[in-house]
Design an enzyme around this catalytic site. Structure first.
Site, PDB file in Angstrom:
ATOM      1  N   GLY A 242       0.848  -1.375  -0.016  1.00  0.00           N
ATOM      2  CA  GLY A 242      -0.066   0.117   0.134  1.00  0.00           C
ATOM      3  C   GLY A 242       0.949   1.264  -0.100  1.00  0.00           C
ATOM      4  O   GLY A 242       1.981   1.298   0.167  1.00  0.00           O
ATOM      5  N   HIS A 243       0.258   2.284  -0.181  1.00  0.00           N
ATOM      6  CA  HIS A 243       0.782   3.600  -0.057  1.00  0.00           C
ATOM      7  C   HIS A 243       1.547   3.986   1.139  1.00  0.00           C
ATOM      8  O   HIS A 243       1.133   3.602   2.201  1.00  0.00           O
ATOM      9  CB  HIS A 243      -0.210   4.793  -0.347  1.00  0.00           C
ATOM     10  CG  HIS A 243      -1.231   5.027   0.656  1.00  0.00           C
ATOM     11  ND1 HIS A 243      -2.331   5.741   0.352  1.00  0.00           N
ATOM     12  CD2 HIS A 243      -1.269   4.606   1.614  1.00  0.00           C
ATOM     13  CE1 HIS A 243      -3.094   5.947   1.419  1.00  0.00           C
ATOM     14  NE2 HIS A 243      -2.745   5.141   2.210  1.00  0.00           N
ATOM     15  N   ASN A 244       2.535   4.906   0.935  1.00  0.00           N
ATOM     16  CA  ASN A 244       3.648   5.315   1.866  1.00  0.00           C
ATOM     17  C   ASN A 244       4.357   4.271   2.874  1.00  0.00           C
ATOM     18  O   ASN A 244       4.930   4.429   3.824  1.00  0.00           O
ATOM     19  CB  ASN A 244       2.676   5.897   3.283  1.00  0.00           C
ATOM     20  CG  ASN A 244       2.040   7.214   2.456  1.00  0.00           C
ATOM     21  OD1 ASN A 244       2.445   7.867   1.790  1.00  0.00           O
ATOM     22  ND2 ASN A 244       0.862   7.479   3.210  1.00  0.00           N
TER      23      ASN A 244
END
Length: 333
Positions: free
Chosen positions: A242-244
């Protein structure tokens, strides 16, 4: 590609017993070896089988260091499995290209910058201001967005999609169907209407050197920060990140694992198949998670040694709990 045993010994850091001029053409296991193959024997109890095989030579551990009268040449290494892997990589490598090739069906804007000896396959689509390093090979049907930067000696297999602004290091392998740098799963709920609104994903994806990315892996770009995959990390097929997320160096993640947004995974961690991590969780360096383990959201996981279960716990504790549950179930029968 073929190589002499002397060359393989130098490339793998092994010592050699036997004919250094012998040419090796490939690698094989003991059951399918031919007189042109190199085989591998990590356990002394199988050394007799290796000697009896048709193989030309054997990679062995230090247990065979004194076998100067061996019936076959030996490459002796403190890490025989690693030496065999290095030899296999040399023997399967193709002859270096003498020039680059861009297929006539590829879409290449004039702002694209190519390094030396780049190969671009059929129906590849490149965005504006893409930079591609030396000796990169791009398979058929790959789509690369604008402002992507790709380092040297990378292999990008067919049908890979790389979104705009992604940065990829050197010696990276990306297998078919992977999607890199797509929008993260970031939404904000309107409490009045119940409707979800997308949070713009303005970060990027940064992939370090010597990273391997399996088939159909998906890695989201960052929301406000970058998603980072550390150098030397290996991702199996069907992994989602996922993001980050920030992954340290030399992390191994097996198939069907899902890493939620804003997780941090320390260097040298090993994650089995079908593991799930909740958002904002942290694994410290060297964490080992068995298959189907679960890490709760915002958990800082500090356990050392193999861990299993949901929520994940040390293996001995997990086994004790499973045994206790089994005893309880038998009592209730």
């Amino acid at each position: 590609m073929s190589a002499t045993l002397q060359k393989l010994a130098e490339l793998t850091g092994s010592s050699l017993i036997g004919d250094s001029t012998l040419t090796i053409c490939s690698v094989a296991n003991l059951n399918h070896a031919t007189p042109r193959d190199l085989v591998f024997c990590e356990d002394e109890k199988y050394l007799g089988d290796a000697f009896a095989s048709p193989a030309a030579a054997i990679v062995v551990g230090e247990f065979a260091a004194s076998a100067h009268d061996a019936p076959k040449p030996l490459l002796i290494s403190t890490q025989p499995r690693l030496a065999f892997a290095k030899a296999a990589k040399v023997l399967r490598s193709h002859k270096k290209r003498s020039g680059g090739i861009v297929h006539p069906t590829a879409v290449v804007p004039p702002t694209v910058v190519f390094g030396a000896e780049v190969v671009v396959g059929a129906y590849v689509v490149l965005g504006e201001h893409v930079h591609i390093g030396d000796r990169v090979c791009i398979g058929a049907g790959v789509c690369i967005g604008s402002d992507v930067k790709i380092g040297t000696d990378c292999e990008i297999h067919s049908r890979v999609t790389i979104y705009h602004g992604t940065h990829i290091g050197n010696h990276v392998i990306i297998h078919a169907g992977a999607v890199l740098g797509s929008d993260g799963f970031g939404y904000v709920r309107d409490k009045l209407t119940g409707r979800y609104h997308q949070m713009p994903q303005i970060g990027h994806l940064i992939v370090g050197d010597h990273v391997d990315i399996g088939a159909n892996v998906t890695i989201d770009r960052g929301g406000l920060e970058d998603t980072v995959i550390g150098a030397g990390t290996k991702l199996d097929n069907l992994v989602h990140i996922g993001h980050n997320v920030r992954i340290g160096e030399n992390v191994v993640i097996a198939a069907q694992t899902g890493i939620s947004g804003s997780c941090t995974i320390g260097a040298g961690s090993i994650i089995g198949g079908q593991v799930g991590m909740g958002d904002h969780a942290t694994l410290e360096e060297g964490t080992i998670l068995g298959g189907q383990s679960g890490i709760l959201s915002e958990k800082i996981f500090r356990e050392k040694g193999p861990c299993f279960g949901t929520p994940a716990k040390p293996l001995k504790q997990y086994l004790r709990e499973q045994a206790a549950l089994s005893r309880l179930s038998r009592r209730s029968e």
